[in-house]
Enzyme design. Structure first.
Site, PDB file in Angstrom:
ATOM      1  N   GLU A  35       0.872  -1.168   0.000  1.00  0.00           N
ATOM      2  CA  GLU A  35       0.000   0.000   0.000  1.00  0.00           C
ATOM      3  C   GLU A  35       0.913   1.223   0.000  1.00  0.00           C
ATOM      4  O   GLU A  35       1.795   1.324   0.861  1.00  0.00           O
ATOM      5  CB  GLU A  35      -0.902   0.007   1.241  1.00  0.00           C
ATOM      6  CG  GLU A  35      -1.850   1.189   1.193  1.00  0.00           C
ATOM      7  CD  GLU A  35      -2.830   1.253   2.356  1.00  0.00           C
ATOM      8  OE1 GLU A  35      -2.824   0.359   3.212  1.00  0.00           O
ATOM      9  OE2 GLU A  35      -3.599   2.236   2.383  1.00  0.00           O
ATOM     10  N   ARG A 271       5.354 -13.159   9.652  1.00  0.00           N
ATOM     11  CA  ARG A 271       5.880 -11.803   9.528  1.00  0.00           C
ATOM     12  C   ARG A 271       7.270 -11.724  10.127  1.00  0.00           C
ATOM     13  O   ARG A 271       7.597 -12.504  11.018  1.00  0.00           O
ATOM     14  CB  ARG A 271       5.052 -10.832  10.372  1.00  0.00           C
ATOM     15  CG  ARG A 271       3.756 -10.410   9.845  1.00  0.00           C
ATOM     16  CD  ARG A 271       3.103  -9.460  10.852  1.00  0.00           C
ATOM     17  NE  ARG A 271       3.520  -8.087  10.619  1.00  0.00           N
ATOM     18  CZ  ARG A 271       2.974  -7.310   9.699  1.00  0.00           C
ATOM     19  NH1 ARG A 271       2.003  -7.746   8.937  1.00  0.00           N
ATOM     20  NH2 ARG A 271       3.397  -6.069   9.551  1.00  0.00           N
ATOM     21  N   LYS A 281       3.811   1.124   9.808  1.00  0.00           N
ATOM     22  CA  LYS A 281       3.977   2.368   9.050  1.00  0.00           C
ATOM     23  C   LYS A 281       3.357   3.550   9.779  1.00  0.00           C
ATOM     24  O   LYS A 281       3.866   4.664   9.714  1.00  0.00           O
ATOM     25  CB  LYS A 281       3.371   2.211   7.648  1.00  0.00           C
ATOM     26  CG  LYS A 281       4.269   1.370   6.752  1.00  0.00           C
ATOM     27  CD  LYS A 281       3.767   1.325   5.334  1.00  0.00           C
ATOM     28  CE  LYS A 281       2.761   0.228   5.148  1.00  0.00           C
ATOM     29  NZ  LYS A 281       2.412  -0.006   3.742  1.00  0.00           N
TER      30      LYS A 281
END
Ligand code: ATP
Ligand code: MG
Length: 572
Positions: A35, A271, A281
């Site tokens: 994104e 992850r 983020k």
């Protein structure tokens, strides 16, 4: 070679099995779907190495797809930096796609869902919808708008897109099953209204935007993705991913009529979490916006651009990812693994030069003449890795801690009383005394040198118990060294109560003035321009650590960042 010998990770095993069974007509197609709402971090690199790695290994293709479905948070600045970082890491994508490329198709698909009685416009608030979700053991409550007629849903969805409805007042929901044990099946939201921000690519064309679950799988399907690889938190989304694609197939969106089994499947791995840092983020953006770090590329940040500025190389970063591997269990990787990767990468490459961090002057009282040029190997014993000139003379700088006026027998460096010490790549010396200022601080150390002890000559073989570093007073260069440490003072800042900003390590940056060899300007340039591209060179400052030049360097001021210490000397 190492990677060839390493056994296959579990995703590679799945891919090989799929190829053997002739699935997807033998095609392998992956995608990396960031994104564009922030800069890439080392966690993303783990996903990048997987997505691009699978395509490389199995002659497939990996496309870059920007998941740009939330205009309130996204920007072209991020689109550009993401491409730059992936290219720097050494990966090549096939096509660049955007989820926004499919807004028209997705909108029409949503209309198909409405027409099939599989979606409805809900006028409740987000809170009401959340309250009705139920719990994993209790069924949810149906919205009062759930059974609204198809015509009304079509008209309202159109009104949402026309900008006639205020943001937050209506959503489009899939009509699936309010009692499903998988909460994601309890009438998930497909579309929401966003009118407050224009989209960085489509401007004001759309007032409704698809949610992740209604965009991601569909985009995979439109593009021909075979293996849609993501992180474990998406395991619970997988049934919905399959549900939406199944309905597309029912509605006749068959992407390969020759192969009805040709569809995309989702696979998940753990992850990457690294100690003493944050990788969200949202939190990183907060640190940048509030000036708690110098920017996304602050050398303490876990971002790709931060690691690059810190002195990490693509090879070291990729080696680190290769070492940690891929599993199906979440865990925390210690920060030292990352540091070990850059040490391993640089130890036989980076020229080893003298830099003096806390200088004191050394005068060789019996040295006559204007000085001389010595030849030093950049890495001892490896003349093939190059040599450089070290200017030698009567006045040098050495480290203050390498001299003691009164030393016990366990101190092997300089001290008056006949102890012999070698100056790195030069001569053997013996201290004779020192001079102090009014406060008793040593200002000058005096020594004599042995002209027959020069390194590289026969006398150079004579052994001493210690070797010390030096630079020549007249030619050395003043520089700034930025000594970085871990950004956070606690191992897992995300797991602590309270404000994560209170957990920052107050000693994560120390700035100090140093003196470095003239060769750094004359022969071992910190930045070299090769075919128009600036190449940053790495150094080992002897006894100090691995360093790299910082972009703040100007024609008159060299700035170096410490990439890592020589050894892991960090203690809890
Ligand atoms: P954030 O939650 O900080 O916004 P994100 O996961 O939403 O990050 P995306 O841009 O959506 O970030 O991520 C793109 C891809 O990178 C996804 O496939 C995601 O699974 C993967 N990814 C993100 N963070 C990590 C991580 N820490 N380890 C491994 N893969 C990651
Ligand atoms: Mg995401």
């Amino acid at each position: 070679m190492e990677t060839e010998e390493k056994s296959l990770n579990f995703i590679e095993q799945i891919v090989e099995k799929d190829l053997q069974e002739g699935k997807n007509s033998g095609r392998i197609q992956t995608r990396f779907p960031p994104e564009p709402n922030g800069y890439l971090h080392i966690g993303h690199v783990k996903a990048i190495c997987m997505d691009f790695g699978i395509a490389e290994r199995y002659n497939g293709i990996c496309n870059l797809r920007f998941d740009d479905t939330n205009p309130a948070k996204e920007d072209t600045e991020y689109v550009d930096s993401i491409q730059q970082d992936i290219a720097w890491l050494g990966f090549r994508w096939g096509q660049v796609y955007y989820a926004s490329d499919y807004f028209e198709q997705l909108y029409n698909l949503a209309i198909d869902f409405i027409k099939h009685g599989m979606a409805y416009v809900d006028e409740q608030t987000a809170e009401q919808i959340a309250e009705q979700k139920g719990t994993p053991t209790e069924p949810g409550v149906a919205s009062p708008y759930r059974d609204r007629p198809v015509e009304e849903n079509l008209r309202l969805f159109q009104a949402m897109q026309n900008g006639e409805i205020e943001e937050g007042k209506m959503v489009l929901r899939a009509k699936i099953d309010m009692a499903n044990p998988n909460m994601h099946f309890r009438d998930p939201i497909m579309y929401r209204i966003i009118t407050s921000h224009p989209h960085h690519r489509t401007g004001r064309r759309w007032n409704v935007y698809p949610m992740y679950d209604f965009a991601h799988g569909q985009s995979d399907y439109f593009e021909g993705v075979t293996h849609s690889i993501c992180t474990l938190e998406f395991v619970v989304h997988r049934p919905l991913y399959d549900y939406f694609i199944d309905r597309m197939i029912d509605f006749g969106y068959q992407r390969n009529p020759q192969d009805v089994e040709d569809r995309s499947h989702q696979f998940e791995f753990n992850r990457l979490n690294i100690s003493y840092t944050v990788m969200s983020k949202r939190k990183m953006l907060q640190l940048v916006k509030e000036g708690l770090v110098a920017g996304w590329d602050d050398p303490r940040m876990p971002t790709v651009c931060g690691l690059r500025r810190r002195g990490y190389t693509p090879a070291a970063i990729r080696a680190f990812i290769n070492t940690i591997g891929y599993t199906k269990v979440e865990g925390m990787i210690d920060y030292t693994w990352l540091e070990n990767a850059i040490r391993e990468d640089q130890k036989e490459k980076a020229p080893r030069v003298c830099a003096i961090f806390d200088p004191v002057k050394l005068v060789l009282t019996n040295y006559e003449g204007a000085g001389e040029d010595l030849v030093a190997e950049n890495i001892d014993g490896h003349p093939e890795l190059g040599t450089r000139t070290m200017r030698f003379g009567k006045e040098l700088y050495i480290e203050r801690q390498d001299f003691l006026e009164e030393a016990d027998k366990n101190f092997f460096r300089l001290s008056p009383g006949g102890r012999e010490v070698r100056l790195k790549n030069a001569y053997i010396i013996q201290a004779t005394g020192c001079e102090k200022d009014a406060e008793g601080k040593i200002t000058t150390v005096y020594a004599t040198y042995d002209p027959d002890s020069k390194s590289g000559t026969e006398g150079g073989n004579r052994k001493t118990k210690a070797t010390i570093n030096w630079v020549e007073c007249g030619t050395c260069i003043d520089a700034e060294a930025r000594l970085y440490d871990r950004l956070f003072a606690v191992e897992n800042p995300s797991a602590e109560e309270g404000d994560f900003r209170d957990l920052l390590n107050p000693n994560s940056l120390k700035v100090t003035n140093i003196k470095v060899e003239a060769a750094l300007r004359n022969e071992l340039h910190p930045v070299e321009i090769v075919e128009g591209i600036a190449q940053v060179n790495h150094y080992q400052f002897l006894k100090q650590g691995y360093f790299v030049v910082d972009p703040d360097t100007t024609a008159d001021k060299l700035v170096f960042n410490r990439t890592a210490s020589l050894k892991d000397n960090w203690q809890k």
